[in-house]
Design a protein around this motif. Structure first.
Motif, PDB file in Angstrom:
ATOM      1  N   ALA A   1      23.421  31.439  32.601  1.00 16.98           N
ATOM      2  CA  ALA A   1      23.976  30.594  31.536  1.00 16.98           C
ATOM      3  C   ALA A   1      25.321  30.024  31.964  1.00 16.98           C
ATOM      4  N   TYR A   2      26.157  30.857  32.567  1.00 14.25           N
ATOM      5  CA  TYR A   2      27.468  30.395  33.026  1.00 14.25           C
ATOM      6  C   TYR A   2      27.327  29.288  34.067  1.00 14.25           C
TER       7      TYR A   2
ATOM      8  N   PRO B   1      17.601  31.588  35.309  1.00 13.96           N
ATOM      9  CA  PRO B   1      17.869  33.019  35.533  1.00 13.96           C
ATOM     10  C   PRO B   1      17.082  33.625  36.689  1.00 13.96           C
TER      11      PRO B   1
ATOM     12  N   LYS C   1      19.726  41.462  32.385  1.00 10.74           N
ATOM     13  CA  LYS C   1      20.642  40.992  31.331  1.00 10.74           C
ATOM     14  C   LYS C   1      21.808  40.219  31.941  1.00 10.74           C
ATOM     15  N   LYS C   2      22.387  40.781  32.988  1.00 10.27           N
ATOM     16  CA  LYS C   2      23.493  40.086  33.659  1.00 10.27           C
ATOM     17  C   LYS C   2      22.997  38.809  34.320  1.00 10.27           C
TER      18      LYS C   2
ATOM     19  N   GLY D   1      21.433  39.346  39.084  1.00 11.38           N
ATOM     20  CA  GLY D   1      22.319  39.911  38.073  1.00 11.38           C
ATOM     21  C   GLY D   1      23.260  40.946  38.659  1.00 11.38           C
TER      22      GLY D   1
ATOM     23  N   GLN E   1      26.898  41.436  40.206  1.00 13.81           N
ATOM     24  CA  GLN E   1      28.214  40.812  40.332  1.00 13.81           C
ATOM     25  C   GLN E   1      28.930  41.287  41.589  1.00 13.81           C
TER      26      GLN E   1
ATOM     27  N   SER F   1      20.773  36.794  33.220  1.00  9.72           N
ATOM     28  CA  SER F   1      20.733  35.756  32.175  1.00  9.72           C
ATOM     29  C   SER F   1      22.119  35.206  31.888  1.00  9.72           C
ATOM     30  N   CYS F   2      23.098  36.094  31.800  1.00  5.78           N
ATOM     31  CA  CYS F   2      24.474  35.658  31.538  1.00  5.78           C
ATOM     32  C   CYS F   2      25.016  34.826  32.698  1.00  5.78           C
TER      33      CYS F   2
END
Length: 147
Positions: free
Chosen positions: A46-47, A52, A39-40, A57, A59, A42-43
């Motif tokens: 996108a950023y 992806p 999920k992260k 994912g 951080q 993908s985020c």
């Protein structure tokens, strides 16, 4: 007893450097895989307007224990080993691996030197994103130029 030839000693040193680099890469990939978060990813993709699949994912705060593990587990003993390990991590496909390559590069201040400039140039050319280029320019190339 026969003394080993210079050639054999150089081959051993090169093999040892490659083994350290390979071991660091395996460690990083294993640790990132354990804590990957699709999920992260993908985020994050996108950023960064990226695919992806190039993200685990994970951080920065979650990568810190991996940096500590590298520091505690692996010993970089010379310039060639430094460049081999940083380059090997950098050449892995995921962005977090490249971020960890930058962490590894920064943690060995004595090897941030003019002789590493070809490595840094290659990283800038192949990274070519602001997050990589800014870090390399400020913390690696900048350090060399200011000394």
């Amino acid at each position: 007893m026969q003394t080993p030839s210079i050639f054999l000693l150089l081959c051993f040193a090169m093999t040892d450097r490659k083994k350290i680099a390979t071991d660091i890469c395996r460690y990083v990939q294993s640790e990132l895989s354990k804590i990957s978060n699709p999920k992260k990813a993908s985020c994050m993709a996108a950023y960064m307007k990226s695919d992806p699949s190039i993200f685990y994912g994970v951080q920065k705060p979650d990568r810190s224990p991996i940096v500590s593990g590298i520091r505690a587990t692996f010993s970089i003993e010379d310039q060639a080993s430094y460049e081999e390990a940083v380059g090997a991590l950098w050449n892995l496909p995921h962005r977090e691996e490249k971020y960890l390559a930058l962490d590894l590069a920064r943690m060995h201040k004595k090897y941030i030197s003019p002789s590493a400039m070809n490595l840094y140039e290659s990283m800038i050319r192949t990274g070519a994103w602001w997050d990589f280029v800014d870090d390399i320019a400020c913390n690696l190339v900048g350090r060399v130029l200011l000394e």
